[in-house]
Enzyme design. Structure first.
Site, PDB file in Angstrom:
ATOM      1  N   GLN A  27       3.297  -6.873   0.516  1.00 42.96           N
ATOM      2  CA  GLN A  27       3.068  -7.497   1.817  1.00 42.96           C
ATOM      3  C   GLN A  27       4.143  -8.539   2.115  1.00 42.96           C
ATOM      4  OE1 GLN A  27       0.585  -6.763  -0.237  1.00 42.96           O
ATOM      5  NE2 GLN A  27      -0.663  -5.403   1.011  1.00 42.96           N
ATOM      6  N   ASP A  41       5.977  -4.913 -11.408  1.00 39.13           N
ATOM      7  CA  ASP A  41       5.301  -4.581 -10.155  1.00 39.13           C
ATOM      8  C   ASP A  41       5.135  -5.865  -9.350  1.00 39.13           C
ATOM      9  OD1 ASP A  41       3.884  -3.254  -8.166  1.00 39.13           O
ATOM     10  OD2 ASP A  41       1.959  -3.417  -9.225  1.00 39.13           O
ATOM     11  N   GLU A  88       0.800  -1.220   0.000  1.00 40.19           N
ATOM     12  CA  GLU A  88       0.000   0.000   0.000  1.00 40.19           C
ATOM     13  C   GLU A  88       0.838   1.278   0.000  1.00 40.19           C
ATOM     14  OE1 GLU A  88      -3.004  -0.180   3.041  1.00 40.19           O
ATOM     15  OE2 GLU A  88      -3.703  -2.158   2.432  1.00 40.19           O
TER      16      GLU A  88
END
Length: 426
Positions: free
Chosen positions: A270, A266, A58
């Site tokens: 996490q 990409d 994020e």
């Protein structure tokens, strides 16, 4: 080993006969052409730029990845846009669940009751048939506690068609089952979401959102619910950019920028996804490490006791000092500067235990950015840091990213040419 039978080989033709020969000018020319093609291919491969986006979850990596397509790639298909339409609606439902639960945990239900009564007495606020408390109760029953009856929970109650008109977005298998189900719930309860979002009580909850890890940019969705609920809704470029889809695999796209081939990768940020990073490390030209400035007061979604900025700093240190990137350009994008500027007005950097050494003035954007920039510089073994390799960014701002990515591509190309011997090293 088993043997095999064979016939005697035929005699070779006379040297002056009509048989094929291995020599001759034509053969030599063909050989030179092949060698030339191979050499050109080798040079093209050396000049190709392989960029790897790394960073914690994020932080904005996927948004930068999407900006590359906006700036240098092809337009998205209707199938793509339908997927992002489902995701946008699902993102609103996910945010609403978190906000409603947080409202209850903060003990603000009585405040919501009081606000609803005052609005009824004064006949102010949203002149609908539903109060903010009623909207909250509906959302808790359908989206959070799941206490509504099965028949009442039919998401189609909100209407996916109207007077024979179908919802343009519909469903998208690419978005996944959970997202599609949430999108249906959005269509069924979007009016309740809108009413609750506009309440003063929800503004208090939003101010304390860092405790529940809500995507800050989804405020744009929440401010525009009637448009997103429309049967004619077709996601804009901005909708696509702020849509949150967790990256669970390595994604690659190719671009040609000013005559140079770029490959951008990409990967998921996490902790559970980082084991996949190693597969991308081979022959990387440049790493763009993305860290979110605004996350200094937030914890990880996957580890509630771990500060997100601390995680980014530790991850940056491990990437910069990884032997696989010894000859690789590493650029740092300190992202979400817009959210950082908003957040420091109400959340003091020094009040966060890991950053209690911050001695700058509160609510000062420049001093705050400088403080975190220095924190990242301290992660490097090499004290000589070129500030041209550090950018303060807003990944959802296409104009900002156009400038940043243009200067970044120039830096990367020049560094690559130096390593390849096409430009002299300093």
């Amino acid at each position: 080993m088993g043997g095999c039978s064979s016939k005697p080989a035929p005699a070779a033709p006379p040297s002056g006969g009509g048989g094929a020969t291995d020599g001759g000018p034509a053969k030599a020319t063909e050989s030179r052409n092949i060698e030339g093609d191979l050499e050109r291919g080798r040079r093209e491969e050396e000049r190709k730029i392989k960029m790897l986006l790394l960073g914690a979850g994020e932080s904005g990596k996927s948004t930068i990845f999407k900006q590359m397509r906006v700036l240098y790639g092809t337009e998205r298909s209707d199938d793509d846009l339908r997927m992002y339409g489902v995701v946008a609606r699902s993102n609103i439902v996910v945010a609403t669940r978190k906000l409603c639960s947080h409202l209850r945990n903060l003990g603000l239900e009585e405040e919501l009751d009081r606000e609803s009564r005052e609005n009824e007495d004064l006949e102010e606020g949203d002149h609908s048939s539903m109060t903010s408390r009623q909207a909250y109760d509906e959302l808790m029953a359908y989206l959070v506690d799941n206490t509504a009856t099965a028949s009442a929970q039919d998401p189609t109650a909100g209407g996916a068609s109207e007077n024979g008109r179908k919802d343009w977005v519909g469903q998208s298998p690419r978005a996944g089952l959970a997202a599609n189900n949430d999108a249906k719930q959005f269509l069924a309860h979007h009016e309740s979401i809108r009413i609750l979002w506009q309440s003063n009580t929800m503004k208090q909850v939003w101010a304390k959102r860092s405790a529940v890890n809500i995507i800050d940019s989804h405020k744009e969705y929440l401010n525009d619910i009637p448009r997103i609920a429309s049967l004619d809704y077709k996601p804009t470029t901005q909708d696509v950019l702020i849509a949150r889809v967790r990256t669970t695999q390595v994604v690659m796209e190719r671009y040609r920028i000013q005559g140079t081939e770029f490959e951008m990768y990409d990967v998921g940020g996490q902790r559970s996804e980082r084991r996949k990073w190693i597969d991308c490390f081979d022959q990387v030209t440049a790493v763009i490490f993305v860290a979110a400035l605004s996350e200094y007061d937030q914890t990880l979604a996957e580890a509630k006791r771990s500060n997100r900025m601390v995680e980014s700093l530790e991850l940056f240190r491990s990437v910069c000092n990884n032997r696989a990137f010894m000859n690789t350009s590493i650029l740092l994008f300190l992202n979400k500067k817009d959210l950082f500027a908003e957040k420091i007005l109400s959340s003091d950097i020094a009040a966060q235990l890991p950053f209690s050494d911050y001695a700058g003035p509160t609510q000062d954007f420049d001093q705050g950015v400088f403080y975190f920039m220095q924190k990242f510089k301290d992660c490097l073994i090499d004290d000589e840091v070129n500030d041209a390799f550090i950018h303060v960014t807003c990944a959802t701002d296409t104009n900002n990213m156009a400038f940043v990515l243009d200067s970044t591509s120039t830096i990367i190309k020049n560094e690559n040419l130096k390593r390849s011997g096409f430009l002299g090293a300093d």
